[in-house]
Design a protein around this motif. Structure first.
Motif, short mmCIF file in Angstrom:
data_model
loop_
_atom_site.label_atom_id
_atom_site.label_comp_id
_atom_site.label_asym_id
_atom_site.label_seq_id
_atom_site.Cartn_x
_atom_site.Cartn_y
_atom_site.Cartn_z
N ARG A 145 0.71 -1.30 -0.19
CA ARG A 145 -0.06 -0.15 -0.06
C ARG A 145 0.80 1.33 0.02
NH1 ARG A 145 -3.40 1.16 5.15
NH2 ARG A 145 -1.29 1.71 5.85
N ASP A 146 1.92 1.22 0.79
CA ASP A 146 2.82 2.46 0.93
C ASP A 146 3.33 2.60 -0.57
OD1 ASP A 146 2.16 2.45 3.67
OD2 ASP A 146 4.16 1.62 4.27
N ARG A 147 3.76 1.72 -1.22
CA ARG A 147 4.50 1.78 -2.35
C ARG A 147 3.63 2.22 -3.50
NH1 ARG A 147 5.54 -2.29 -6.29
NH2 ARG A 147 5.18 -3.78 -4.52
N LEU A 148 2.33 1.66 -3.53
CA LEU A 148 1.46 1.87 -4.48
C LEU A 148 0.77 2.99 -4.44
CD1 LEU A 148 0.42 -1.96 -5.08
CD2 LEU A 148 1.81 -0.55 -6.53
N THR A 149 0.73 3.81 -3.18
CA THR A 149 0.10 4.91 -3.22
C THR A 149 1.05 6.24 -2.92
OG1 THR A 149 -0.15 4.73 -0.71
CG2 THR A 149 -1.97 3.96 -2.08
N ALA A 150 2.25 5.92 -3.09
CA ALA A 150 3.14 6.95 -2.78
C ALA A 150 3.02 8.24 -3.86
CB ALA A 150 4.62 6.62 -2.96
N GLY A 151 3.03 9.59 -3.17
CA GLY A 151 3.06 10.39 -3.82
C GLY A 151 1.61 10.97 -4.30
N GLY A 152 0.68 10.33 -3.37
CA GLY A 152 -0.69 10.76 -3.79
C GLY A 152 -1.48 10.15 -4.77
N ARG A 153 -0.78 8.91 -5.35
CA ARG A 153 -1.41 8.28 -6.53
C ARG A 153 -1.86 6.96 -5.97
NH1 ARG A 153 2.69 7.58 -11.07
NH2 ARG A 153 0.93 6.24 -11.97
N ASP A 154 -2.77 6.33 -6.70
CA ASP A 154 -3.23 5.18 -6.25
C ASP A 154 -3.24 4.44 -7.62
OD1 ASP A 154 -4.52 2.63 -5.69
OD2 ASP A 154 -6.00 3.42 -4.42
N GLN A 155 -1.96 3.47 -7.64
CA GLN A 155 -1.63 2.91 -8.97
C GLN A 155 -2.78 1.68 -9.20
OE1 GLN A 155 2.50 1.83 -9.75
NE2 GLN A 155 3.00 3.10 -8.03
N LEU A 156 -3.20 1.22 -8.22
CA LEU A 156 -4.20 -0.13 -8.56
C LEU A 156 -5.61 0.75 -8.96
CD1 LEU A 156 -3.75 -2.68 -5.71
CD2 LEU A 156 -3.19 -2.63 -8.21
N ALA A 157 -6.07 1.69 -8.34
CA ALA A 157 -7.33 2.45 -8.91
C ALA A 157 -6.95 3.08 -10.26
CB ALA A 157 -7.44 3.61 -7.80
N GLU A 158 -5.79 3.33 -10.60
CA GLU A 158 -5.47 4.01 -12.00
C GLU A 158 -5.59 2.87 -13.01
OE1 GLU A 158 -1.81 5.82 -11.87
OE2 GLU A 158 -2.42 7.76 -10.82
N ARG A 159 -4.86 1.74 -12.66
CA ARG A 159 -5.10 0.60 -13.61
C ARG A 159 -6.46 -0.05 -13.73
NH1 ARG A 159 0.42 -1.53 -14.88
NH2 ARG A 159 -0.86 -3.24 -15.29
N ILE A 160 -7.39 0.04 -12.51
CA ILE A 160 -8.82 -0.43 -12.87
C ILE A 160 -9.44 0.62 -13.78
CG2 ILE A 160 -11.09 -0.70 -11.70
CD1 ILE A 160 -9.43 -1.53 -9.18
N ASP A 161 -9.07 1.90 -13.45
CA ASP A 161 -9.92 2.94 -14.53
C ASP A 161 -9.48 2.63 -15.87
OD1 ASP A 161 -11.09 4.14 -12.26
OD2 ASP A 161 -9.67 5.57 -12.08
N ALA A 162 -8.15 2.41 -16.13
CA ALA A 162 -7.63 2.35 -17.47
C ALA A 162 -8.28 0.74 -18.24
CB ALA A 162 -6.23 2.34 -17.44
N THR A 163 -8.65 -0.17 -17.26
CA THR A 163 -9.02 -1.18 -17.90
C THR A 163 -10.52 -1.40 -18.17
OG1 THR A 163 -7.51 -2.52 -16.48
CG2 THR A 163 -9.32 -4.02 -17.37
N ALA A 164 -11.15 -0.42 -17.72
CA ALA A 164 -12.58 -0.29 -17.80
C ALA A 164 -12.98 -0.05 -19.25
CB ALA A 164 -13.09 0.86 -17.20
N PRO A 165 -12.34 0.61 -20.17
CA PRO A 165 -12.72 0.91 -21.44
C PRO A 165 -12.48 -0.60 -22.25
CG PRO A 165 -10.85 2.11 -21.19
CD PRO A 165 -11.33 1.70 -19.66
N LYS A 166 -11.47 -1.11 -21.83
CA LYS A 166 -10.84 -2.41 -22.48
C LYS A 166 -12.08 -3.51 -22.43
CE LYS A 166 -6.02 -1.54 -21.57
NZ LYS A 166 -4.62 -1.96 -20.87
N ILE A 167 -12.60 -3.60 -21.07
CA ILE A 167 -13.86 -4.64 -20.76
C ILE A 167 -14.91 -4.16 -21.86
CG2 ILE A 167 -15.32 -5.34 -19.16
CD1 ILE A 167 -12.63 -6.22 -18.77
N GLY A 168 -15.25 -2.78 -21.78
CA GLY A 168 -16.24 -2.29 -22.64
C GLY A 168 -16.04 -2.61 -24.05
N ALA A 169 -14.95 -2.60 -24.51
CA ALA A 169 -14.97 -3.04 -25.93
C ALA A 169 -14.78 -4.58 -26.37
CB ALA A 169 -13.22 -2.29 -26.35
N VAL A 170 -14.42 -5.25 -25.27
CA VAL A 170 -14.53 -6.69 -25.40
C VAL A 170 -15.91 -7.23 -25.42
CG1 VAL A 170 -14.40 -8.90 -24.23
CG2 VAL A 170 -12.24 -7.13 -24.50
#
Length: 301
Positions: free
Chosen positions: A158-183
């Motif tokens: 959690r410390d590594r993936l949310t460093a600097g005020g970013r949530d890398q998992l949340a960003e990757r989930i958001d980026a995956t959403a249109p891929k699911i829609g396209a499928v």
């Protein structure tokens, strides 16, 4: 009076048509409403195609099914269980361990053979498609592999993936959403008669601090990954809702069957599986639970 009666009949007809259309819309948008009429899978008719990653292929829970062997596809995974209940005329399980959304439209090299693009199995004659994908796009397991700690109060991931005020998992989930829609859109294009069901991920982590050291992740990381898995499932449900698909919720019935539950209760195994399964993956009991969730969406017992 005759005119008034005729107008009333027209109104009733409009209402009936409207209600039928609404029922079709609700099914296609992820509710548990009855599936549209005129599309049949089962009883010796129809074609069922299963797409997905390792939570669908279910490595090590049963006997090897299909090719390539590197997909680690078991004959007791939820697609096989659903097919056994439905008894379609044709059944194709093309799920593959390690698959991402890119492997639905492109081939996937494994340690033992190459899996063709999974969407190649979806034909115009297909009447049912289940798809369980997205976790590898987000990268949950690659991240989780570095989270083990000797301090149960630590949260290195959690410390590594949310460093600097970013949530890398949340960003990757958001980026995956249109891929699911396209499928989902692509499935509808290739199989316009098919019911489509997006299958969510079951509950992997418990409420609370976890079960360190059996699962050697600190309380902060348990909370972080549990929340991220919830976001992933919500995204999948939302994409199903907006792209004319049903959604099989496997997380709700999976509560209390997480990696920290008793070995005879759990659906998902821990790092050292007590039942045949890959680490942090569903066992045979979990695949049955997932099959039941799909059948519930299809309105089958």
């Amino acid at each position: 009076m005759a005119k008034k009666s005729g107008g009333g009949g027209c109104l009733v007809l409009v209402l009936v048509v409207g209600l039928l259309a609404f029922g079709y819309y609700k099914w296609q948008h992820g509710s548990s409403s009855a599936p549209p009429e005129g599309v049949d899978t089962g009883g010796g008719s129809g074609r069922y195609v299963a797409l997905g990653d390792s939570y669908t292929s279910s490595p090590r829970t049963g006997r090897q099914a299909g090719t390539p062997a590197g997909c680690d596809r078991s004959d007791d995974n939820y697609p096989h269980l659903v097919a056994a209940k439905l008894k379609p005329a044709q059944f194709a399980d093309v799920s593959c361990s390690g698959a991402t959304t890119a492997n639905l439209t492109g081939s996937q090299k494994t340690g033992n053979g190459t899996n063709p693009p999974q969407l190649d199995a979806v034909t115009a004659e297909t009447t049912l498609v289940t798809v369980g994908i997205g976790g590898n796009d987000v990268g949950f397991f690659s991240y989780a592999s570095g989270c083990a700690t000797t301090d149960q109060n630590a949260s290195p991931c959690r410390d590594r993936l949310t460093a600097g005020g970013r949530d890398q998992l949340a960003e990757r989930i958001d980026a995956t959403a249109p891929k699911i829609g396209a499928v989902l859109d692509r499935i509808h294009e290739q199989a316009p008669k098919a019911k489509v069901v997006v299958v969510g991920y079951p509950t992997v982590l418990p409420e609370g601090a976890g079960c360190w050291p059996s699962l050697p992740f600190g309380a902060g990381d348990i909370e972080y990954f549990r929340g991220a898995l919830g976001k992933l499932n919500k995204m999948l449900e939302d994409q199903a809702d907006t792209h004319r698909a049903g959604y099989a919720d496997t997380a709700t019935p999976g509560k209390g069957h997480d990696v920290c539950s008793a070995s005879d209760k759990r659906w998902v195994e821990g790092l050292l599986p007590a039942s045949p399964a890959a680490p942090l993956h569903p066992n045979a009991r979990g695949e049955q639970g997932m099959a039941d969730a799909v059948l519930a969406v299809l309105k089958l017992p």
